[in-house]
Design a protein around this motif. Structure first.
Motif, PDB file in Angstrom:
ATOM      1  N   ALA A  46       0.829  -1.205   0.000  1.00 13.93           N
ATOM      2  CA  ALA A  46       0.000   0.000   0.000  1.00 13.93           C
ATOM      3  C   ALA A  46       0.865   1.256   0.000  1.00 13.93           C
ATOM      4  CB  ALA A  46      -0.926  -0.007   1.216  1.00 13.93           C
ATOM      5  N   VAL A  47       1.916   1.263   0.827  1.00  9.11           N
ATOM      6  CA  VAL A  47       2.813   2.424   0.869  1.00  9.11           C
ATOM      7  C   VAL A  47       3.484   2.614  -0.492  1.00  9.11           C
ATOM      8  CG1 VAL A  47       4.928   3.333   1.886  1.00  9.11           C
ATOM      9  CG2 VAL A  47       3.203   2.288   3.349  1.00  9.11           C
ATOM     10  N   ARG A  48       3.962   1.534  -1.077  1.00  6.70           N
ATOM     11  CA  ARG A  48       4.612   1.619  -2.387  1.00  6.70           C
ATOM     12  C   ARG A  48       3.630   2.114  -3.451  1.00  6.70           C
ATOM     13  NH1 ARG A  48       6.701  -3.070  -2.275  1.00  6.70           N
ATOM     14  NH2 ARG A  48       5.117  -4.214  -3.450  1.00  6.70           N
ATOM     15  N   HIS A  49       2.372   1.681  -3.329  1.00  6.84           N
ATOM     16  CA  HIS A  49       1.345   2.075  -4.296  1.00  6.84           C
ATOM     17  C   HIS A  49       1.151   3.587  -4.300  1.00  6.84           C
ATOM     18  CE1 HIS A  49      -2.000   1.083  -6.920  1.00  6.84           C
ATOM     19  NE2 HIS A  49      -2.817   1.833  -6.187  1.00  6.84           N
ATOM     20  N   PHE A  50       1.147   4.192  -3.108  1.00  4.97           N
ATOM     21  CA  PHE A  50       0.974   5.642  -3.026  1.00  4.97           C
ATOM     22  C   PHE A  50       2.282   6.374  -3.292  1.00  4.97           C
ATOM     23  CE2 PHE A  50      -2.942   4.445  -0.909  1.00  4.97           C
ATOM     24  CZ  PHE A  50      -3.817   5.434  -1.317  1.00  4.97           C
ATOM     25  N   ALA A  51       3.377   5.942  -2.655  1.00  6.38           N
ATOM     26  CA  ALA A  51       4.651   6.639  -2.809  1.00  6.38           C
ATOM     27  C   ALA A  51       5.133   6.618  -4.249  1.00  6.38           C
ATOM     28  CB  ALA A  51       5.709   6.011  -1.897  1.00  6.38           C
ATOM     29  N   GLY A  52       4.846   5.542  -4.964  1.00  5.40           N
ATOM     30  CA  GLY A  52       5.263   5.446  -6.353  1.00  5.40           C
ATOM     31  C   GLY A  52       4.319   6.098  -7.339  1.00  5.40           C
ATOM     32  N   GLY A  53       3.176   6.600  -6.858  1.00  3.42           N
ATOM     33  CA  GLY A  53       2.242   7.301  -7.734  1.00  3.42           C
ATOM     34  C   GLY A  53       1.233   6.413  -8.436  1.00  3.42           C
ATOM     35  N   ASP A  54       1.258   5.088  -8.161  1.00  2.00           N
ATOM     36  CA  ASP A  54       0.331   4.194  -8.849  1.00  2.00           C
ATOM     37  C   ASP A  54      -1.114   4.387  -8.398  1.00  2.00           C
ATOM     38  OD1 ASP A  54       2.407   3.084 -10.279  1.00  2.00           O
ATOM     39  OD2 ASP A  54       2.722   1.433  -8.874  1.00  2.00           O
ATOM     40  N   ALA A  55      -1.296   5.029  -7.242  1.00  2.00           N
ATOM     41  CA  ALA A  55      -2.661   5.290  -6.776  1.00  2.00           C
ATOM     42  C   ALA A  55      -3.429   6.161  -7.767  1.00  2.00           C
ATOM     43  CB  ALA A  55      -2.630   5.954  -5.401  1.00  2.00           C
ATOM     44  N   LEU A  56      -2.704   6.950  -8.561  1.00  2.00           N
ATOM     45  CA  LEU A  56      -3.380   7.755  -9.581  1.00  2.00           C
ATOM     46  C   LEU A  56      -4.180   6.872 -10.526  1.00  2.00           C
ATOM     47  CD1 LEU A  56      -3.755  10.482 -11.201  1.00  2.00           C
ATOM     48  CD2 LEU A  56      -1.816   9.700 -12.574  1.00  2.00           C
ATOM     49  N   PHE A  57      -3.543   5.790 -11.004  1.00  2.00           N
ATOM     50  CA  PHE A  57      -4.204   4.928 -11.974  1.00  2.00           C
ATOM     51  C   PHE A  57      -5.351   4.149 -11.338  1.00  2.00           C
ATOM     52  CE2 PHE A  57       0.131   5.566 -13.502  1.00  2.00           C
ATOM     53  CZ  PHE A  57      -0.135   6.076 -14.767  1.00  2.00           C
ATOM     54  N   SER A  58      -5.197   3.760 -10.068  1.00  2.00           N
ATOM     55  CA  SER A  58      -6.300   3.106  -9.368  1.00  2.00           C
ATOM     56  C   SER A  58      -7.491   4.047  -9.256  1.00  2.00           C
ATOM     57  CB  SER A  58      -5.851   2.665  -7.966  1.00  2.00           C
ATOM     58  OG  SER A  58      -4.771   1.766  -8.032  1.00  2.00           O
ATOM     59  N   GLY A  59      -7.211   5.306  -8.894  1.00  2.00           N
ATOM     60  CA  GLY A  59      -8.283   6.286  -8.756  1.00  2.00           C
ATOM     61  C   GLY A  59      -8.972   6.584 -10.075  1.00  2.00           C
ATOM     62  N   LEU A  60      -8.189   6.743 -11.137  1.00  2.00           N
ATOM     63  CA  LEU A  60      -8.778   7.010 -12.449  1.00  2.00           C
ATOM     64  C   LEU A  60      -9.617   5.831 -12.929  1.00  2.00           C
ATOM     65  CD1 LEU A  60      -5.787   8.774 -14.260  1.00  2.00           C
ATOM     66  CD2 LEU A  60      -7.840   9.847 -13.318  1.00  2.00           C
ATOM     67  N   ALA A  61      -9.153   4.608 -12.646  1.00  2.00           N
ATOM     68  CA  ALA A  61      -9.918   3.422 -13.036  1.00  2.00           C
ATOM     69  C   ALA A  61     -11.262   3.379 -12.314  1.00  2.00           C
ATOM     70  CB  ALA A  61      -9.107   2.162 -12.737  1.00  2.00           C
ATOM     71  N   LEU A  62     -11.270   3.711 -11.025  1.00  2.00           N
ATOM     72  CA  LEU A  62     -12.526   3.727 -10.277  1.00  2.00           C
ATOM     73  C   LEU A  62     -13.467   4.811 -10.790  1.00  2.00           C
ATOM     74  CD1 LEU A  62     -11.313   3.117  -6.606  1.00  2.00           C
ATOM     75  CD2 LEU A  62     -12.497   1.512  -8.123  1.00  2.00           C
ATOM     76  N   LEU A  63     -12.918   5.967 -11.125  1.00  2.00           N
ATOM     77  CA  LEU A  63     -13.758   7.038 -11.671  1.00  2.00           C
ATOM     78  C   LEU A  63     -14.360   6.633 -13.013  1.00  2.00           C
ATOM     79  CD1 LEU A  63     -11.562  10.098 -10.701  1.00  2.00           C
ATOM     80  CD2 LEU A  63     -13.935   9.761 -10.017  1.00  2.00           C
ATOM     81  N   ALA A  64     -13.570   5.966 -13.839  1.00  2.00           N
ATOM     82  CA  ALA A  64     -14.088   5.505 -15.130  1.00  2.00           C
ATOM     83  C   ALA A  64     -15.183   4.462 -14.933  1.00  2.00           C
ATOM     84  CB  ALA A  64     -12.939   4.928 -15.966  1.00  2.00           C
ATOM     85  N   LEU A  65     -14.967   3.558 -13.962  1.00  2.00           N
ATOM     86  CA  LEU A  65     -15.991   2.556 -13.657  1.00  2.00           C
ATOM     87  C   LEU A  65     -17.271   3.226 -13.178  1.00  2.00           C
ATOM     88  CD1 LEU A  65     -16.886  -0.383 -13.171  1.00  2.00           C
ATOM     89  CD2 LEU A  65     -15.819  -0.233 -10.906  1.00  2.00           C
ATOM     90  N   ALA A  66     -17.134   4.216 -12.318  1.00  2.00           N
ATOM     91  CA  ALA A  66     -18.311   4.923 -11.809  1.00  2.00           C
ATOM     92  C   ALA A  66     -19.056   5.631 -12.934  1.00  2.00           C
ATOM     93  CB  ALA A  66     -17.889   5.930 -10.744  1.00  2.00           C
ATOM     94  N   ALA A  67     -18.292   6.239 -13.857  1.00  2.00           N
ATOM     95  CA  ALA A  67     -18.926   6.938 -14.979  1.00  2.00           C
ATOM     96  C   ALA A  67     -19.750   5.976 -15.821  1.00  2.00           C
ATOM     97  CB  ALA A  67     -17.863   7.617 -15.834  1.00  2.00           C
ATOM     98  N   GLY A  68     -19.203   4.775 -16.062  1.00  2.00           N
ATOM     99  CA  GLY A  68     -19.940   3.787 -16.837  1.00  2.00           C
ATOM    100  C   GLY A  68     -21.172   3.291 -16.106  1.00  2.00           C
ATOM    101  N   CYS A  69     -21.012   2.984 -14.833  1.00  2.00           N
ATOM    102  CA  CYS A  69     -22.152   2.501 -14.045  1.00  2.00           C
ATOM    103  C   CYS A  69     -23.255   3.544 -13.927  1.00  2.00           C
ATOM    104  CB  CYS A  69     -21.685   2.099 -12.645  1.00  2.00           C
ATOM    105  SG  CYS A  69     -20.653   0.620 -12.606  1.00  2.00           S
ATOM    106  N   GLY A  70     -22.863   4.798 -13.753  1.00  2.00           N
ATOM    107  CA  GLY A  70     -23.848   5.861 -13.617  1.00  2.00           C
ATOM    108  C   GLY A  70     -24.671   6.064 -14.868  1.00  2.00           C
ATOM    109  N   THR A  71     -24.141   5.620 -16.012  1.00  2.00           N
ATOM    110  CA  THR A  71     -24.861   5.769 -17.268  1.00  2.00           C
ATOM    111  C   THR A  71     -25.851   4.645 -17.503  1.00  2.00           C
ATOM    112  OG1 THR A  71     -22.959   6.899 -18.247  1.00  2.00           O
ATOM    113  CG2 THR A  71     -24.583   6.003 -19.777  1.00  2.00           C
ATOM    114  N   VAL A  72     -25.460   3.410 -17.166  1.00  2.00           N
ATOM    115  CA  VAL A  72     -26.297   2.258 -17.506  1.00  2.00           C
ATOM    116  C   VAL A  72     -27.190   1.797 -16.355  1.00  2.00           C
ATOM    117  CG1 VAL A  72     -24.625   1.473 -19.201  1.00  2.00           C
ATOM    118  CG2 VAL A  72     -24.480   0.610 -16.866  1.00  2.00           C
ATOM    119  N   CYS A  73     -26.827   2.161 -15.120  1.00  2.00           N
ATOM    120  CA  CYS A  73     -27.609   1.686 -13.971  1.00  2.00           C
ATOM    121  C   CYS A  73     -28.897   2.491 -13.808  1.00  2.00           C
ATOM    122  CB  CYS A  73     -26.790   1.768 -12.681  1.00  2.00           C
ATOM    123  SG  CYS A  73     -25.366   0.646 -12.677  1.00  2.00           S
TER     124      CYS A  73
END
Length: 298
Positions: A9-36
């Motif tokens: 978890a520390v490596r995920h944030f310190a290395g900046g990979d949390a950005l991609f996790s966050g963007l992936a969740l936002l993209a998932l939410a955008a898709g779900c909000g459209t079809v749900c």
């Protein structure tokens, strides 16, 4: 098991990979909000979006200010449309949010994957660093610069010192008189620990890099692994790298070394295994632009 998860978890944030996790969740939410349709599914989509936005904010990736402003606009428009607007408006707001996610991922991926090295080879490696390079013992024979020199045959000028900051590193940098040298700048961790502002850090880093610029030299910086909400440091590093035509080794590479199991002795200073791993990372990244004393490339 808990320690391994914590390190990841520390490596995920310190290395900046949390950005991609966050963007992936936002993209998932955008898709779900459209079809749900209504109820718990839409509430879940909103919750996923909030978690994604928090991860992006805490990733401390120094994306441009305009990107964050656009993200706030896109996110607000999407939240306002979910479950409360017509289908066309929901689709439009979702597409805007998806486009924002794609732009953010594209900017950071381009930074991480673009060539980072000067286009020539050098006969020396000069190191401007703190205890990450100098070690914490009276002798630095076991630190990674000495290991690198021994293993590759490259002449290494080690100007690192324990406790060094961007300000204190300026004087040894000014004394460096080698021209045919690739200068690796590993500095800033102590500025961060001391709570210095990103403006103070940036001003001293500017002076440091300016003192190193000379014909026949190349400059490479190790990007700092950053804790959440300290993206100002990264923004200064990237801006000054562009100003002085310095290459940047992305923070993910150093984070992988620092937060590997057994890499440190006290969560701050490298162990023997950590120094060995850092020497290997530098060899992988810079070996192609250095030549040993008998003319070979490491």
């Amino acid at each position: 098991m808990g320690t391994a998860i914590q390190q990841a978890a520390v490596r995920h944030f310190a290395g900046g990979d949390a950005l991609f996790s966050g963007l992936a969740l936002l993209a998932l939410a955008a898709g779900c909000g459209t079809v749900c349709r209504g109820g718990w599914k839409l509430r879940a989509a909103r919750l996923i979006a909030v978690v994604g936005a928090v991860l992006v904010a805490l990733s401390a990736v120094p994306l441009p200010i305009w990107f964050h402003v656009l993200g706030g606009t896109a996110g607000t428009a999407w939240l306002a449309s979910v479950g409360r607007s017509g289908r066309r408006r929901r689709i439009a707001s979702a597409m805007l949010l998806l486009a924002w996610c794609a732009v953010g991922a594209g900017i950071e991926i381009a930074f991480r994957t673009r060539p980072v090295l000067p286009g020539r080879t050098f006969s020396r490696l000069a190191v401007i660093g703190d205890s990450l390079s100098a070690g914490i013992s009276a002798s630095n024979d076991g630190a990674w610069p000495a290991r690198f020199a021994e293993e590759t045959g490259v002449e290494v000028i080690d100007l690192s010192s324990a406790g060094a900051t961007t300000r204190s590193a300026i004087r040894p940098a000014e004394r460096l008189d080698a021209d045919d040298a690739l200068v690796l700048v590993e500095i800033g961790g102590n500025d961060l620990l001391a709570g210095r502002s990103s403006d103070e850090f940036g001003a001293d880093l500017d002076r440091l890099l300016r003192s190193l610029v000379r014909p026949g030299r190349g400059i490479v910086m190790l990007e700092l692994p950053l804790p959440p909400l300290h993206d100002g440091y990264g923004r200064r590093q990237r801006a000054l790298a562009a100003k002085y035509d310095a290459a940047v080794i992305p923070r993910r590479d150093l984070a992988r070394v620092l937060f590997a199991n057994g890499a440190t002795i006290d969560d701050l200073h490298l162990s023997e295994a950590g120094h060995a791993a850092l020497a290997e990372m530098v060899r992988e990244r810079l070996g192609g632009r250095l030549r040993s004393q008998d003319g070979r490339r490491p």
